[in-house]
Enzyme design. Structure first.
Site, PDB file in Angstrom:
ATOM      1  CD  GLU A 141       2.227  -0.770   0.066  1.00  0.00           C
ATOM      2  OE1 GLU A 141       2.883  -1.044  -0.966  1.00  0.00           O
ATOM      3  OE2 GLU A 141       1.589   0.291   0.211  1.00  0.00           O
ATOM      4  NE  ARG A 182       0.773   2.227   4.514  1.00  0.00           N
ATOM      5  CZ  ARG A 182       0.601   1.770   3.291  1.00  0.00           C
ATOM      6  NH1 ARG A 182       0.779   2.566   2.260  1.00  0.00           N
ATOM      7  NH2 ARG A 182       0.263   0.515   3.085  1.00  0.00           N
ATOM      8  CG  ASP A 207       4.615  -1.234  -5.465  1.00  0.00           C
ATOM      9  OD1 ASP A 207       4.369  -2.436  -5.649  1.00  0.00           O
ATOM     10  OD2 ASP A 207       4.216  -0.613  -4.471  1.00  0.00           O
ATOM     11  CD  GLU A 234       3.235  -4.502  -3.403  1.00  0.00           C
ATOM     12  OE1 GLU A 234       3.599  -4.683  -4.590  1.00  0.00           O
ATOM     13  OE2 GLU A 234       3.394  -3.429  -2.794  1.00  0.00           O
ATOM     14  CE  LYS A 261       4.226   3.089  -0.763  1.00  0.00           C
ATOM     15  NZ  LYS A 261       3.316   1.991  -0.471  1.00  0.00           N
ATOM     16  CD  GLN A 289       2.592   5.975   1.026  1.00  0.00           C
ATOM     17  OE1 GLN A 289       2.702   5.129   1.919  1.00  0.00           O
ATOM     18  NE2 GLN A 289       1.847   5.769  -0.040  1.00  0.00           N
ATOM     19  CB  THR A 303      11.100  -3.816  -1.820  1.00  0.00           C
ATOM     20  OG1 THR A 303      10.670  -2.457  -1.927  1.00  0.00           O
ATOM     21  CG2 THR A 303      10.059  -4.734  -2.441  1.00  0.00           C
ATOM     22  CD  GLU A 333      -6.104  -2.082   2.530  1.00  0.00           C
ATOM     23  OE1 GLU A 333      -7.138  -2.361   1.900  1.00  0.00           O
ATOM     24  OE2 GLU A 333      -4.991  -2.584   2.270  1.00  0.00           O
ATOM     25  CG  HIS A 352      -4.636  -1.443  -1.285  1.00  0.00           C
ATOM     26  ND1 HIS A 352      -4.373  -1.299   0.060  1.00  0.00           N
ATOM     27  CD2 HIS A 352      -3.707  -0.677  -1.932  1.00  0.00           C
ATOM     28  CE1 HIS A 352      -3.342  -0.498   0.226  1.00  0.00           C
ATOM     29  NE2 HIS A 352      -2.919  -0.091  -0.962  1.00  0.00           N
ATOM     30  CG  ASP A 368       6.962  -1.615  -1.647  1.00  0.00           C
ATOM     31  OD1 ASP A 368       8.186  -1.550  -1.456  1.00  0.00           O
ATOM     32  OD2 ASP A 368       6.321  -0.730  -2.235  1.00  0.00           O
TER      33      ASP A 368
END
Length: 417
Positions: free
Chosen positions: A201, A239, A128, A203, A255, A242, A259, A364, A135, A235
């Site tokens: 996420e 948080r 990843d 992606e 993570k 993490q 996925t 975000e 970002h 993904d």
């Protein structure tokens, strides 16, 4: 056996008579793996709202590509390399467009509503990346407000980490809320329990077909020799887990629990009209990453992505603004001599644009929960049990058509541990 109810030979409306501008027309033809009734999984190709049993059609037409298509995964086709990819795509296009093939092909078409879609390939390794400047800058401002948003290495190389390939799942698979250690800034010690800051996420995933030997590297110019196609990828990220575990080695349990990827892999050839140059680079690059040369084809893509939460659009991140391209990520991933294997998957990292409604993660969008989303079913700082997230996208295609990318969706279910 045929699921093409109401079709009679080459007369009347058939699944091959698509509405004008269908984003899954013959200009697209993404690959997947499906099963129906009690049959075994097999390679399929999407055409409109049907899927073609590619191996069955190949056998019926006496095609030499039966050995690549009559398989339970895409891996054999992916391993065959770019010449085979082009040849098979050319044959498939003829099968669904040439009138002489219709009577043979129609019995091998099945409505999407009648089939089960599977993980389309056996995933080898998963990497990843962190390729969006917007970002990376947003997270830098969130977590390091008194420092420069980007770390000194960010514009010199595509930052990434190795993930866990065994938990890559196909779209539609439920995502169990992960548990782990978490510790808030004011907490005296960590606690164990379900994540309370579960995120997405947005992606794009790059699917590697042709392998490379260990001890060699893949230059920018060889990107299309190795990458079979693209797919949407989510993904999922815890948080809070993490944040506590990341220092000093980076993401791990926050993570690796899931996925999600689309059930459909879009061939690179289908996206030729969507190729664009990346943004202007503001720092000189080392030669193995320098794509400014006219000899290097642009490896950016103009993908228009939509993120929905419980059916409500919350963001539309533009992929065309990604600072690092798939070719650069591949070159960096192998520059130390690491080999490629058929089925390797690497993700772009979260895609975010410059505007508030173009951010590709909840951390975000809500600014780490400070500004929760106002949805018809309540406020959201992060994901709640029962929430369903869907990523969808399209890209400009030939002659003004759109190329649809297979959506990726997942529902959060309560922790089981």
């Amino acid at each position: 056996m045929s699921d093409t109810t109401g079709t009679t030979g080459t007369t009347g409306h058939t699944p091959l008579d698509l509405p004008e501008g269908d984003p899954f027309g013959p200009h697209n033809l993404p690959y997947g793996v499906f099963s129906y009734a009690d049959q075994a999984p097999r390679v399929g190709v999407r055409i409109g709202d049907h899927v073609l049993d590619a191996g069955g059609a190949a056998a019926a037409l006496g095609s030499p590509y039966v050995s690549l298509l009559a398989r339970p995964t895409l891996n054999s086709l992916m391993a065959a390399g770019p010449t085979a990819w082009s040849d098979v795509r050319r044959a498939l296009t003829a099968w669904v467009t040439v009138p002489a093939h219709r009577d043979t092909v129609l019995p091998h078409l099945h409505p999407l509503s009648s089939v089960t879609l599977h993980l389309p390939f056996e995933v080898a390794d998963y990497v990843d990346f962190y390729a969006s400047e917007n970002h990376a800058s947003n997270l830098g401002r969130l977590f390091r407000p008194d420092e420069e948003p980007l770390k000194p290495n960010w514009k010199h190389l595509p930052v990434g980490y190795h993930g866990r390939s065994g938990t890559v799942v196909v779209s539609g698979t439920d995502v169990v809320r992960p548990s782990g250690q978490r510790k808030g800034p004011g907490d005296p010690s960590p606690v164990f329990g379900p994540s309370v800051r579960l995120d997405i996420e947005t992606e794009v995933g790059y699917v590697v077909g042709a392998p490379s030997p260990q001890g060699s590297s893949v230059p920018l110019s060889s990107y299309r020799d190795h990458v079979f196609g693209l797919c949407l990828l989510n993904d999922w990220s815890a948080r809070d887990i993490q944040a506590w575990e990341t220092v000093p080695l980076g993401p791990h349990l926050g993570k690796s629990f899931a996925t999600s990827i689309s059930a459909w892999i879009t061939p690179l050839e289908a996206l030729d009209a969507a190729r664009v140059a990346p943004p202007e680079r503001t720092v000189p690059l080392l030669p193995y990453l320098d794509d400014a040369s006219p000899d290097v084809d642009p490896a950016g893509y103009d993908l228009r992505i939509t993120v929905s939460l419980n059916g409500h659009v919350i963001s539309e991140p533009p992929f065309s603004g990604m600072y690092w391209t798939g070719a650069q990520m591949l070159a960096h991933m192998t520059v130390n001599g690491a080999c490629l294997r058929t089925g390797d998957l690497y993700g772009s990292g979260t895609i975010s644009g410059t505007e508030d409604d173009e951010r590709g993660s909840l951390i975000e969008i809500t600014w780490n929960g400070r500004d929760p989303l106002e949805l018809p079913d309540g406020k959201r700082g992060f994901l709640e049990d029962g929430d369903v997230v869907t990523l969808s996208a399209w890209a400009p295609g030939p002659d003004g058509l759109r190329v649809g990318l297979g959506e990726v969706t997942g529902r959060i279910v309560p922790t089981t541990h």
